[in-house]
Design a protein around this motif. Structure first.
Motif, PDB file in Angstrom:
ATOM      1  N   ASN A 584       0.820  -1.211   0.000  1.00 27.01           N
ATOM      2  CA  ASN A 584       0.000   0.000   0.000  1.00 27.01           C
ATOM      3  C   ASN A 584       0.855   1.261   0.000  1.00 27.01           C
ATOM      4  N   LEU A 585       1.975   1.207   0.711  1.00 28.71           N
ATOM      5  CA  LEU A 585       2.863   2.379   0.734  1.00 28.71           C
ATOM      6  C   LEU A 585       3.476   2.637  -0.648  1.00 28.71           C
ATOM      7  N   THR A 586       3.765   1.570  -1.391  1.00 28.71           N
ATOM      8  CA  THR A 586       4.405   1.740  -2.696  1.00 28.71           C
ATOM      9  C   THR A 586       3.455   2.253  -3.769  1.00 28.71           C
ATOM     10  N   THR A 587       2.142   2.269  -3.499  1.00 25.48           N
ATOM     11  CA  THR A 587       1.201   2.841  -4.471  1.00 25.48           C
ATOM     12  C   THR A 587       1.044   4.348  -4.290  1.00 25.48           C
ATOM     13  N   SER A 588       1.682   4.902  -3.263  1.00 29.64           N
ATOM     14  CA  SER A 588       1.540   6.329  -2.978  1.00 29.64           C
ATOM     15  C   SER A 588       2.358   7.165  -3.943  1.00 29.64           C
ATOM     16  N   ASN A 589       1.887   8.383  -4.157  1.00 28.04           N
ATOM     17  CA  ASN A 589       2.635   9.343  -4.970  1.00 28.04           C
ATOM     18  C   ASN A 589       3.538  10.232  -4.124  1.00 28.04           C
ATOM     19  N   ALA A 590       3.584   9.957  -2.814  1.00 25.55           N
ATOM     20  CA  ALA A 590       4.417  10.767  -1.925  1.00 25.55           C
ATOM     21  C   ALA A 590       5.876  10.667  -2.342  1.00 25.55           C
ATOM     22  N   THR A 591       6.560  11.764  -2.305  1.00 23.92           N
ATOM     23  CA  THR A 591       7.939  11.846  -2.783  1.00 23.92           C
ATOM     24  C   THR A 591       8.862  10.993  -1.922  1.00 23.92           C
ATOM     25  N   GLY A 592       9.627  10.138  -2.586  1.00 18.92           N
ATOM     26  CA  GLY A 592      10.693   9.415  -1.916  1.00 18.92           C
ATOM     27  C   GLY A 592      10.287   8.199  -1.125  1.00 18.92           C
ATOM     28  N   VAL A 593       8.996   7.835  -1.106  1.00 24.61           N
ATOM     29  CA  VAL A 593       8.582   6.696  -0.284  1.00 24.61           C
ATOM     30  C   VAL A 593       9.176   5.400  -0.823  1.00 24.61           C
ATOM     31  N   VAL A 594       8.998   5.137  -2.121  1.00 22.14           N
ATOM     32  CA  VAL A 594       9.522   3.899  -2.703  1.00 22.14           C
ATOM     33  C   VAL A 594      11.041   3.895  -2.652  1.00 22.14           C
ATOM     34  N   ASP A 595      11.634   5.054  -2.919  1.00 21.23           N
ATOM     35  CA  ASP A 595      13.104   5.135  -2.851  1.00 21.23           C
ATOM     36  C   ASP A 595      13.605   4.769  -1.449  1.00 21.23           C
ATOM     37  N   SER A 596      12.894   5.221  -0.430  1.00 19.64           N
ATOM     38  CA  SER A 596      13.301   4.907   0.942  1.00 19.64           C
ATOM     39  C   SER A 596      13.175   3.419   1.220  1.00 19.64           C
ATOM     40  N   LEU A 597      12.108   2.807   0.719  1.00 26.33           N
ATOM     41  CA  LEU A 597      11.915   1.384   0.936  1.00 26.33           C
ATOM     42  C   LEU A 597      12.986   0.557   0.223  1.00 26.33           C
ATOM     43  N   VAL A 598      13.316   0.948  -1.009  1.00 26.01           N
ATOM     44  CA  VAL A 598      14.348   0.223  -1.749  1.00 26.01           C
ATOM     45  C   VAL A 598      15.708   0.408  -1.088  1.00 26.01           C
ATOM     46  N   ALA A 599      15.981   1.625  -0.654  1.00 27.78           N
ATOM     47  CA  ALA A 599      17.262   1.886   0.007  1.00 27.78           C
ATOM     48  C   ALA A 599      17.398   1.110   1.309  1.00 27.78           C
ATOM     49  N   ALA A 600      16.274   0.839   1.960  1.00 24.13           N
ATOM     50  CA  ALA A 600      16.303   0.074   3.213  1.00 24.13           C
ATOM     51  C   ALA A 600      16.528  -1.415   2.974  1.00 24.13           C
ATOM     52  N   GLY A 601      16.492  -1.863   1.694  1.00 24.77           N
ATOM     53  CA  GLY A 601      16.796  -3.253   1.379  1.00 24.77           C
ATOM     54  C   GLY A 601      15.599  -4.175   1.286  1.00 24.77           C
ATOM     55  N   PHE A 602      14.434  -3.637   0.928  1.00 24.98           N
ATOM     56  CA  PHE A 602      13.243  -4.485   0.921  1.00 24.98           C
ATOM     57  C   PHE A 602      13.146  -5.385  -0.310  1.00 24.98           C
ATOM     58  N   ILE A 603      13.809  -5.023  -1.436  1.00 23.37           N
ATOM     59  CA  ILE A 603      13.712  -5.875  -2.626  1.00 23.37           C
ATOM     60  C   ILE A 603      14.276  -7.271  -2.350  1.00 23.37           C
ATOM     61  N   PRO A 604      15.515  -7.409  -1.867  1.00 25.04           N
ATOM     62  CA  PRO A 604      16.002  -8.778  -1.595  1.00 25.04           C
ATOM     63  C   PRO A 604      15.215  -9.484  -0.487  1.00 25.04           C
ATOM     64  N   LEU A 623       6.182  -6.415  -4.585  1.00 20.45           N
ATOM     65  CA  LEU A 623       7.245  -6.414  -5.592  1.00 20.45           C
ATOM     66  C   LEU A 623       6.760  -5.827  -6.917  1.00 20.45           C
ATOM     67  N   CYS A 624       5.544  -6.159  -7.316  1.00 24.53           N
ATOM     68  CA  CYS A 624       4.997  -5.606  -8.559  1.00 24.53           C
ATOM     69  C   CYS A 624       4.882  -4.077  -8.472  1.00 24.53           C
ATOM     70  N   ASN A 625       4.432  -3.586  -7.331  1.00 26.11           N
ATOM     71  CA  ASN A 625       4.296  -2.134  -7.176  1.00 26.11           C
ATOM     72  C   ASN A 625       5.648  -1.429  -7.239  1.00 26.11           C
ATOM     73  N   ILE A 626       6.660  -2.041  -6.640  1.00 29.45           N
ATOM     74  CA  ILE A 626       8.006  -1.451  -6.708  1.00 29.45           C
ATOM     75  C   ILE A 626       8.532  -1.504  -8.133  1.00 29.45           C
ATOM     76  N   ALA A 627       8.283  -2.618  -8.843  1.00 27.56           N
ATOM     77  CA  ALA A 627       8.777  -2.767 -10.216  1.00 27.56           C
ATOM     78  C   ALA A 627       8.167  -1.734 -11.149  1.00 27.56           C
ATOM     79  N   CYS A 628       6.945  -1.261 -10.835  1.00 27.51           N
ATOM     80  CA  CYS A 628       6.287  -0.273 -11.690  1.00 27.51           C
ATOM     81  C   CYS A 628       6.946   1.104 -11.608  1.00 27.51           C
ATOM     82  N   CYS A 629       7.658   1.358 -10.522  1.00 32.37           N
ATOM     83  CA  CYS A 629       8.147   2.720 -10.280  1.00 32.37           C
ATOM     84  C   CYS A 629       9.307   3.091 -11.191  1.00 32.37           C
ATOM     85  N   LYS A 630      10.321   2.260 -11.253  1.00 29.92           N
ATOM     86  CA  LYS A 630      11.510   2.576 -12.044  1.00 29.92           C
ATOM     87  C   LYS A 630      12.052   1.306 -12.685  1.00 29.92           C
ATOM     88  N   PRO A 631      12.542   1.392 -13.946  1.00 30.37           N
ATOM     89  CA  PRO A 631      13.118   0.210 -14.597  1.00 30.37           C
ATOM     90  C   PRO A 631      14.311  -0.349 -13.840  1.00 30.37           C
TER      91      PRO A 631
END
Length: 732
Positions: A584-604, A623-631
């Motif tokens: 649900n957090l990754t569907t937000s348009n809030a600035t930097g939310v997905v970037d923060s989650l990826v930087a925290a290591g959630f993909i692996p 994972l699908c929501n994160i994949a939609c954000c950036k290639p």
């Protein structure tokens, strides 16, 4: 003149300071008088007075027994404990020992004081005899409190006899106060309890429980026990036969002990319909007897038998099929004996935990349980709330019936007024089940002011030592309220998000602290954080960047905690709730939310969960929501074998997981920078996607058909008419 040395000598010989016994007598009389006058008048006035005085006695008994036993050796057995109470404890409390002690060696003891000091100045008339119960309640409570502090759970009732002699009257064996049937019953395992139930049934059949034993009126054989000398180890009494009733004579059964039939186990007998029916029949005879102790003992045995509903359902089937069995429980439920009411409510609670047929059979009791939610006895309120929660959790039909019978208002009132942890948990359980499912009566709850009651309870129990389990139980109600969009806007300004985030931290801290100190059991498990994470996940569905930012900043170490959740071995429930929140957090348009989650290591971390045998579909969704954000995020996943893991998901029996895997391949094929279509065509996923077009699930078939037609279907060679004509001319 007396010398100084002589004065000191006289002082040293002075008697120790003492207090007159009349001080206690006056204090006791004033205590009873105060409780009677301070208790509101009503139909339950007498019961409430007795309950309050018994509770005062309980606390006094707990404190007194600690003082009595500080220099005493460990007791050998229960009989040793009772003898100590009859001599040292009773002497300290009332200035004399118990006159007579009897036991049936089955955990029931009768203590008799022939000159009970509290009754010394009470008039010898029927009028005062009927009003004497409050004066015995304190003594009952003292015994129960003393036993509780010695680790023995008991029920203490007082039998006041027929006459109360005056102070000067000399009576040799009159029952001035007979503190009867101090039932010392230990909680047993299911199979041990099954063996005991058969022993009860066997004794009932061989000794004829249809008639009372001579001289006692309760149908049990009692043995006088000396309280001035210890009994020999291994001594026992064998009940004598006191006659049989007409039914027993018409159908002699013999013993039904589980020791018969080739030493078969109690489990085998509890799966025998004939034997189970016989036991239920005997227990119902106990429950309908006139003797209070015998009736209460039968209720306890019946309650324990019905608690085995999932392991031994035949017992519950036999009870439900017995005519007038439920009517008997309902009669006891609406009686005036709170102990019997509690046991009857507990029996109904166990019935409602069984199959839908069992619940339907017990449903006639639900309106009476609703009325008992306003009882002055907290344990009766608690048991009624658990039972109603079982009814509401069985089906939408019973949920709506319980709500229509008016259960919501008294349950919410409990949350508004009570801080009893057991009672609050029971009320929260019932309200949580009432709030579940489609068309739940949530509007009625809001109208009853459930929201301020919830916030008050959450704030209170978060601060209380040992209150974390209650906090998590209350949060389940909030999961259903926060699923309603309009209520999320009401709850948001009440600081619900910081409360939930802090609760998650407290749960993990309590569990990990307990693990480091293995000798100390923890009141909660990590799964108790499930409702807290779900509430935050529900708020994350709001199309509001401010809410998303509030969740991300609800605690200074919030992301670190979520990383800990995903990287620790847990059940699928906790992983699913965490992934639901992340998705649900990754569907937000809030600035930097997905970037923060990826930087925290959630993909692996999410991919690590994806390769496990039972994958929560919420993990694939995140994972699908994160994949939609950036290639580049999708490329990171591919570099960590995401293609292989999602291909395996296409063959999962979880249809929601299959849909999420199809979504991933759709995202991959639509990413031109990675040449996703070619990657999928060269993988085993292509053949699986083609085969899923004929899946019996319509949605899966539509998704795979669209994916295949848009990206994976082989393109035919273009047809050129001019070239074809030229070749024809040359041939000619």
């Amino acid at each position: 003149m007396t010398s100084a040395a002589g004065a000191i000598n006289l002082l040293s010989q002075a008697a120790p300071s003492e207090v007159a016994e009349s001080v206690f007598d006056f204090l006791h009389m004033e205590m009873v008088n105060y409780v009677q006058q301070s208790t509101p008048a009503g139909a339950s006035h007498k019961d409430e007075v007795v309950y309050k005085l018994e509770r005062i006695g309980f606390q006094t008994g707990q404190a007194t027994i600690e003082r009595c036993t500080k220099d005493v050796h460990r007791f050998k057995d229960q009989l040793d404990v009772i003898k100590f109470l009859c001599k040292e404890f009773w002497t300290l409390a009332y200035g004399k020992q118990i006159d007579n002690l009897r036991t049936n060696h089955r955990g029931v003891y009768v203590l008799q004081d022939n000159r009970f000091r509290v009754f010394a100045n009470i008039s010898n008339s029927k009028q005062f005899l009927e009003n004497a119960a409050p004066y015995a309640a304190f003594a009952c409570g003292m015994l129960r409190g003393a036993l509780a502090n010695l680790g023995i759970v008991s029920v203490v009732t007082a039998d006041l006899g027929q006459t109360l002699p005056s102070y000067n009257q000399r009576v040799s064996r009159a029952k001035i106060l007979s503190l009867k049937r101090i039932k010392l019953e230990l909680e047993l395992d299911a199979e041990d309890e099954a063996a005991r139930l058969f022993a009860v049934a066997a004794t009932a059949e061989t000794n004829g429980y249809g008639q009372d034993q001579a001289g006692d009126g309760d149908g049990q054989a009692w043995q006088d026990t000396s309280i001035h000398a210890h009994a020999q180890e291994g001594s026992s009494s064998h009940p004598s036969t006191a006659g049989t009733d007409s039914e027993a004579d018409a159908e002699p059964h013999g013993q039904v002990s589980w020791m018969d039939a080739g030493n078969s186990s109690p489990a085998a007998l509890l799966n025998n319909p004939v034997q189970v029916k016989r036991i239920v029949h005997e227990l119902l005879r106990e429950v309908t007897s006139k003797g209070a102790a015998r009736r209460h003992s039968g209720l306890r045995q019946l309650r324990r038998l019905l608690s085995c509903v999932r392991k031994y359902p035949l017992a519950t089937d036999a009870f439900v099929a017995t005519p007038h069995a439920m009517a008997t429980l309902i009669d006891l439920l609406m009686g005036h004996n709170s102990d019997d009411q509690i046991e009857a409510a507990w029996c109904i609670l166990n019935l409602a935990a069984g199959s839908p047929a069992h619940t339907a059979a017990a449903a006639h009791a639900s309106p009476y349980l609703v009325s008992l939610l306003s009882s002055p006895v907290p344990l009766l309120q608690e048991t009624s709330a658990w039972a109603l929660g079982n009814f509401a959790g069985d089906s939408v039909q019973f949920r709506d019936v319980v709500a229509a019978q008016g259960a919501i208002i008294p349950l919410v009132r409990i949350l508004m007024q009570s801080v009893d942890p057991a009672l609050v948990k029971a009320a929260s359980f019932a309200l949580g089940n009432l709030a579940r499912g489609a068309h739940a009566p949530i509007a009625l709850m809001v109208e009853a002011q459930i929201i301020p009651a919830l916030i008050r309870q959450l704030q209170y129990w978060q601060q209380q030592p040992g209150g974390l389990a209650v906090f998590c139980q209350i949060a389940w109600i909030l999961t259903y309220l926060s699923a309603v969009d309009s209520l999320r806007h009401v709850l948001l300004p009440l600081n619900v998000l910081p409360l939930m985030a802090a609760g998650v931290f407290l749960v993990f801290d309590a569990v990990f602290t307990s693990e480091q100190h293995s000798g100390k059991p923890c009141e909660v498990s990590l799964n108790d954080a499930t409702p807290l994470l779900r509430v935050m996940g529900n708020f994350a569905t709001m199309d509001n960047d401010n809410v998303t930012n509030a969740i991300m900043s609800s605690h200074a170490s919030w992301l670190d905690l979520l990383v800990l959740v995903m990287s620790t071995e847990h059940s699928g429930h906790l992983i699913a709730e965490t992934a639901w929140l992340l998705g649900n957090l990754t569907t937000s348009n809030a600035t930097g939310v997905v970037d923060s989650l990826v930087a925290a290591g959630f993909i692996p971390l999410l991919l690590e969960q994806l390769k496990r045998p039972k994958v929560p579909h919420e993990v694939a969704r995140a994972l699908c929501n994160i994949a939609c954000c950036k290639p580049e995020y999708l490329a990171t996943m591919l570099g960590s074998s995401a293609l292989q893991y999602f291909t395996a998901c296409l063959e999962s029996p979880d249809l929601q997981l299959v849909c999420r895997a199809i979504d991933f391949f759709d995202i991959l094929c639509g990413t031109d920078q990675l040449d996703g279509c070619e990657l999928v065509r060269q993988s085993p996923a292509a053949a699986l996607i083609e085969g899923l077009q004929n899946h019996p699930n319509a949605r899966i078939g539509q998704l795979t058909e669209a994916l295949y037609l848009n990206f994976l279907e082989p393109k035919e060679a273009e047809y050129d008419d001019d070239d074809h004509d030229d070749h024809d001319d040359d041939d000619r």
